[in-house]
Design a protein around this motif. Structure first.
Motif, PDB file in Angstrom:
ATOM      1  N   ALA A  64     -28.322  16.098  -1.429  1.00  0.00           N
ATOM      2  CA  ALA A  64     -27.122  15.274  -1.599  1.00  0.00           C
ATOM      3  C   ALA A  64     -27.488  13.794  -1.591  1.00  0.00           C
ATOM      4  O   ALA A  64     -28.370  13.353  -0.839  1.00  0.00           O
ATOM      5  N   PHE A  65     -26.787  13.028  -2.418  1.00  0.00           N
ATOM      6  CA  PHE A  65     -27.012  11.586  -2.559  1.00  0.00           C
ATOM      7  C   PHE A  65     -25.681  10.842  -2.421  1.00  0.00           C
ATOM      8  O   PHE A  65     -24.612  11.450  -2.503  1.00  0.00           O
ATOM      9  N   ALA A  66     -25.780   9.542  -2.282  1.00  0.00           N
ATOM     10  CA  ALA A  66     -24.578   8.736  -2.084  1.00  0.00           C
ATOM     11  C   ALA A  66     -23.670   8.716  -3.298  1.00  0.00           C
ATOM     12  O   ALA A  66     -22.470   8.461  -3.170  1.00  0.00           O
ATOM     13  N   VAL A 184     -31.050  20.334 -11.865  1.00  0.00           N
ATOM     14  CA  VAL A 184     -29.642  20.188 -12.202  1.00  0.00           C
ATOM     15  C   VAL A 184     -29.098  19.004 -11.410  1.00  0.00           C
ATOM     16  O   VAL A 184     -29.454  18.818 -10.240  1.00  0.00           O
ATOM     17  N   VAL A 185     -28.260  18.205 -12.059  1.00  0.00           N
ATOM     18  CA  VAL A 185     -27.649  17.046 -11.421  1.00  0.00           C
ATOM     19  C   VAL A 185     -26.133  17.179 -11.509  1.00  0.00           C
ATOM     20  O   VAL A 185     -25.599  17.626 -12.529  1.00  0.00           O
ATOM     21  N   HIS A 186     -25.458  16.804 -10.432  1.00  0.00           N
ATOM     22  CA  HIS A 186     -23.992  16.775 -10.414  1.00  0.00           C
ATOM     23  C   HIS A 186     -23.501  15.434  -9.890  1.00  0.00           C
ATOM     24  O   HIS A 186     -24.068  14.903  -8.923  1.00  0.00           O
ATOM     25  N   SER A 187     -22.452  14.933 -10.499  1.00  0.00           N
ATOM     26  CA  SER A 187     -21.619  13.942  -9.826  1.00  0.00           C
ATOM     27  C   SER A 187     -20.552  14.741  -9.089  1.00  0.00           C
ATOM     28  O   SER A 187     -19.566  15.180  -9.692  1.00  0.00           O
ATOM     29  N   ALA A 188     -20.743  14.941  -7.790  1.00  0.00           N
ATOM     30  CA  ALA A 188     -19.772  15.691  -6.996  1.00  0.00           C
ATOM     31  C   ALA A 188     -18.484  14.907  -6.811  1.00  0.00           C
ATOM     32  O   ALA A 188     -17.493  15.447  -6.317  1.00  0.00           O
ATOM     33  N   THR A 189     -18.504  13.657  -7.213  1.00  0.00           N
ATOM     34  CA  THR A 189     -17.293  12.842  -7.269  1.00  0.00           C
ATOM     35  C   THR A 189     -16.224  13.519  -8.113  1.00  0.00           C
ATOM     36  O   THR A 189     -15.028  13.345  -7.867  1.00  0.00           O
ATOM     37  N   GLY A 201     -23.427  12.482  -5.078  1.00  0.00           N
ATOM     38  CA  GLY A 201     -24.232  13.099  -6.115  1.00  0.00           C
ATOM     39  C   GLY A 201     -25.082  14.217  -5.539  1.00  0.00           C
ATOM     40  O   GLY A 201     -25.305  14.295  -4.321  1.00  0.00           O
ATOM     41  N   LEU A 202     -25.553  15.092  -6.429  1.00  0.00           N
ATOM     42  CA  LEU A 202     -26.369  16.229  -6.005  1.00  0.00           C
ATOM     43  C   LEU A 202     -27.470  16.490  -7.019  1.00  0.00           C
ATOM     44  O   LEU A 202     -27.256  16.325  -8.224  1.00  0.00           O
ATOM     45  N   THR A 203     -28.617  16.901  -6.542  1.00  0.00           N
ATOM     46  CA  THR A 203     -29.648  17.513  -7.393  1.00  0.00           C
ATOM     47  C   THR A 203     -29.910  18.915  -6.866  1.00  0.00           C
ATOM     48  O   THR A 203     -29.732  19.186  -5.666  1.00  0.00           O
ATOM     49  N   VAL A 204     -30.317  19.807  -7.760  1.00  0.00           N
ATOM     50  CA  VAL A 204     -30.713  21.163  -7.371  1.00  0.00           C
ATOM     51  C   VAL A 204     -31.943  21.539  -8.182  1.00  0.00           C
ATOM     52  O   VAL A 204     -31.990  21.315  -9.393  1.00  0.00           O
ATOM     53  N   GLY A 212     -38.863  18.454  -2.528  1.00  0.00           N
ATOM     54  CA  GLY A 212     -39.417  17.507  -1.574  1.00  0.00           C
ATOM     55  C   GLY A 212     -39.527  16.102  -2.151  1.00  0.00           C
ATOM     56  O   GLY A 212     -39.241  15.111  -1.462  1.00  0.00           O
ATOM     57  N   SER A 213     -39.916  16.008  -3.414  1.00  0.00           N
ATOM     58  CA  SER A 213     -40.029  14.694  -4.054  1.00  0.00           C
ATOM     59  C   SER A 213     -38.661  14.022  -4.184  1.00  0.00           C
ATOM     60  O   SER A 213     -38.536  12.801  -4.003  1.00  0.00           O
ATOM     61  N   LEU A 214     -37.642  14.794  -4.494  1.00  0.00           N
ATOM     62  CA  LEU A 214     -36.290  14.241  -4.621  1.00  0.00           C
ATOM     63  C   LEU A 214     -35.782  13.766  -3.266  1.00  0.00           C
ATOM     64  O   LEU A 214     -35.135  12.705  -3.168  1.00  0.00           O
ATOM     65  N   ARG A 215     -36.089  14.495  -2.224  1.00  0.00           N
ATOM     66  CA  ARG A 215     -35.668  14.062  -0.889  1.00  0.00           C
ATOM     67  C   ARG A 215     -36.448  12.830  -0.437  1.00  0.00           C
ATOM     68  O   ARG A 215     -35.890  11.944   0.215  1.00  0.00           O
TER      69      ARG A 215
END
Length: 350
Positions: A64-66, A184-189, A201-204, A212-215
């Motif tokens: 999860a991202f801001a 996969v990327v989402h704007s959970a907004t 935002g989310l990546t999967v 690990g790299s995304l985190r």
């Protein structure tokens, strides 16, 4: 989690606390530090619950991202300096602005391809380090052949990453990881949150090294979600299946009626989901219609329980879009009320 459960069930139960005496819902944990570590580095139980649920639905490990752009930035961080990124010429303006900025700074090379030119995308895989897809695209709802592009990427000598923005389709409408996509990327907004009250935002990814790299990118960039936002996104996810199904039924009905209206020159609807794109003769007609709507909100975001509409060519970065194109996010209002609002406004532009 039980792999035999349907996505509708997983959206309800994944990420919930288990065990005797546990709360029905995960708590909001507004902690900046957990023991000897900042939550920025280690995450929080609230983030973890949301990430677990989204990961179950998409078939991978979620982060999860801001914001959605925070998630896109983390994916871009995976591209080596000088690497070529391929992006659809019709795609989310915020994503293109981020990539354009990286190109101007000399950080990446950038190629823009028509979304539907699958052969060009397949040919581009050989020299790219990242293929960025949307299916359907934002705002014009152009389809992309994700499976064909991922196959071409897998066959390339220096295999590029394939990332798919799945915001419009949601995990219920498309499963890019199952077609070979890396991220996969989402704007959970938008549809995941569903109530126009959060940015997230989310990546999967199914690749733990990439996860690990995304985190790590999230920690370095500080694009960490708020505890309340993560909790709200998880609460919104619980109703996504029923919202998605209802919005899809209404959107299909309205797309059919719009296609038959004499003021509408073109309708794009991917067959499921809440998003409809339709065109009027010109910008003046589209602006006039937006000004006459009473129920449907004239607003830039989408995916909420309320219907909203926008002429995207009027927005910065979307001058390439047909001047009369309206991006219509179908909410949960009564379909007949929505059509009455549309029909009355369209009557002024025939």
């Amino acid at each position: 989690m039980n792999g035999n459960w349907s996505p509708r069930t997983l959206a309800i139960v994944a990420g919930r606390p288990t065990g005797e005496g546990e709360p029905m819902n995960p708590p909001i944990v507004p902690a900046s530090t957990l023991g000897l570590d900042y939550s920025r580095e280690e995450g929080t139980p609230t983030w973890a619950a949301l990430e677990t649920a989204i990961g179950e639905l998409e078939g991978g490990t979620a982060t999860a991202f801001a914001s959605g752009i925070g998630a896109v930035s983390a994916v871009l961080d995976l591209v080596p300096v000088g690497g070529v990124v391929v992006v659809p010429s019709d795609s989310y303006a915020g994503t293109r602005a981020l990539f354009d900025h990286a190109e101007r700074a000399g950080r990446i090379g950038l190629r823009r391809l028509a979304p539907g030119d699958t052969a060009a995308w397949q040919a581009a895989a050989g020299a790219a380090r990242l293929l960025w897809l949307e299916s359907p695209t934002n705002p014009s709802l152009e389809p992309m052949d994700v499976a064909a592009v991922t196959r071409a990427a897998a066959a390339a000598p220096e295999r590029p990453l394939v990332a798919v923005d799945n915001t419009f389709a949601t995990p219920l409408g498309a499963q890019p990881l199952a077609h070979g996509a890396d991220i996969v990327v989402h704007s959970a907004t938008k549809m995941i949150g569903g109530h126009s009250d959060l940015l997230l935002g989310l990546t999967v990814t199914a690749d733990e090294r990439l996860a690990g790299s995304l985190r790590d990118a999230r920690a370095r960039g500080g694009a960490t979600p708020g505890a309340l936002e993560a909790w709200l996104a998880l609460r919104g996810l619980r109703t996504l299946p029923v919202r998605y199904a209802e919005a899809s039924r209404t959107a299909a009905l309205l797309a059919e009626r719009l296609a038959a209206h004499p003021a509408v020159t073109r309708v794009r609807y991917p067959g499921a989901g809440a998003m409809v794109a339709f065109e009027l003769a010109d910008a003046a007609a589209a602006d006039r219609m937006c000004g006459l709507l009473r129920l449907i909100r004239h607003a830039t975001s989408l995916g909420g329980v309320e219907s909203s509409i926008e002429r995207r060519a009027a927005r910065p970065g979307d001058a390439h879009v047909a001047a009369g194109l309206l991006r219509f996010s179908v909410g949960l209002e009564d379909p007949d009320d929505l059509w009455a609002d549309l029909e009355r406004a369209l009557g002024s532009v025939v």
